[in-house]
Design an enzyme around this catalytic site. Sequence first.
Site, PDB file in Angstrom:
ATOM      1  N   SER A   1       0.804  -1.195   0.150  1.00  0.00           N
ATOM      2  CA  SER A   1       0.000   0.014   0.044  1.00  0.00           C
ATOM      3  C   SER A   1       1.024   1.338  -0.162  1.00  0.00           C
ATOM      4  CB  SER A   1      -1.013  -0.135   1.153  1.00  0.00           C
ATOM      5  OG  SER A   1      -0.085   0.436   2.485  1.00  0.00           O
TER       6      SER A   1
HETATM    7  N1  LIG Z   1      -4.039  11.001   3.017  1.00  0.00           N
HETATM    8  C1  LIG Z   1      -3.723   9.903   3.896  1.00  0.00           C
HETATM    9  C2  LIG Z   1      -4.121   8.631   2.861  1.00  0.00           C
HETATM   10  C3  LIG Z   1      -3.606   7.332   2.987  1.00  0.00           C
HETATM   11  C4  LIG Z   1      -4.508   6.301   2.578  1.00  0.00           C
HETATM   12  O1  LIG Z   1      -5.505   6.559   1.709  1.00  0.00           O
HETATM   13  N2  LIG Z   1      -4.365   5.108   3.019  1.00  0.00           N
HETATM   14  C5  LIG Z   1      -5.125   3.940   2.278  1.00  0.00           C
HETATM   15  C6  LIG Z   1      -4.111   2.814   1.982  1.00  0.00           C
HETATM   16  S1  LIG Z   1      -3.106   3.111   0.834  1.00  0.00           S
HETATM   17  C7  LIG Z   1      -6.011   3.673   3.406  1.00  0.00           C
HETATM   18  O2  LIG Z   1      -5.624   3.720   4.708  1.00  0.00           O
HETATM   19  N3  LIG Z   1      -7.185   2.981   3.018  1.00  0.00           N
HETATM   20  C8  LIG Z   1      -8.023   2.716   4.145  1.00  0.00           C
HETATM   21  C9  LIG Z   1      -8.986   3.865   3.933  1.00  0.00           C
HETATM   22  O3  LIG Z   1      -9.031   5.075   3.759  1.00  0.00           O
HETATM   23  O4  LIG Z   1     -10.289   3.597   4.860  1.00  0.00           O
HETATM   24  C10 LIG Z   1      -2.106   9.763   3.853  1.00  0.00           C
HETATM   25  O5  LIG Z   1      -1.417  10.537   3.131  1.00  0.00           O
HETATM   26  O6  LIG Z   1      -1.722   8.908   4.766  1.00  0.00           O
END
Ligand SMILES: N[C@@H](CCC(=O)N[C@@H](CS)C(=O)NCC(=O)O)C(=O)O
Length: 206
Positions: A11
């Site tokens: 990820s």
């Molecule tokens: N803006 C966040 C985005 C992180 C993100 O979207 N991570 C994803 C995985 S790549 C996630 O946690 N998805 C689960 C969700 O949003 O429910 C960052 O920069 O850390």
Amino acid sequence: MAMKFYMTPGSCSTGIHILLEELELPFEAHIVNLPAGDHLKPEYRAINPKSTIPTLVRDDGTPLTEFQAIAWWLARKYPKARLLPGDPDGDARVLETMDYAVGTIHGQGFTRIFTTTNFTPNQADHEAVQARGRDIVEKGFAIMNDALAGQDYVAGQFSIADAALFYVEFWADKIGIGLPEHCQAHYQRLRARPVVQRVLREEGYR
Ligand SMILES: N[C@@H](CCC(=O)N[C@@H](CS)C(=O)NCC(=O)O)C(=O)O
């Protein structure tokens, strides 16, 4: 107390994983199983109420979220590794690229492809949402391609922006979106780094 790194193999947390290993920092890796919904459980929400990965719980016990904030903190906290150029122009270029990779290529593009139902509950619209995501990703790499012309890394030497760009290039590779010439060369340059190879192996990739 060692830092605790909450991550999901393959990820966006892979970019932070690379930075932690480039810095040779001791940390405990905690796998958050996104498909199983671990990120929505009360135990994880107590650490990160946004339910996103990555999260880095620092050695003082405080959690830090958001890719850019974690990367910036690591680079500033451990400056000897020179993960930021250190001059206003170079640092701004790094932030510009990191924000575009995480906020636009990932946040607006790949999310439409990977988590289509977050954009529309209607199955009939899925193809259109995914096609829009692909357009955003392809436009993003075209812009990054121009920015990378004539240079090995985003800003002189390897920086936190290269780790951000790497994980979206990795996703493109995994799902068969062709990278333009300079992005492909950047991706292969990153893949040749021993730390990147080790991180990918640790996360179950070759
Ligand atoms: N803006 C966040 C985005 C992180 C993100 O979207 N991570 C994803 C995985 S790549 C996630 O946690 N998805 C689960 C969700 O949003 O429910 C960052 O920069 O850390």
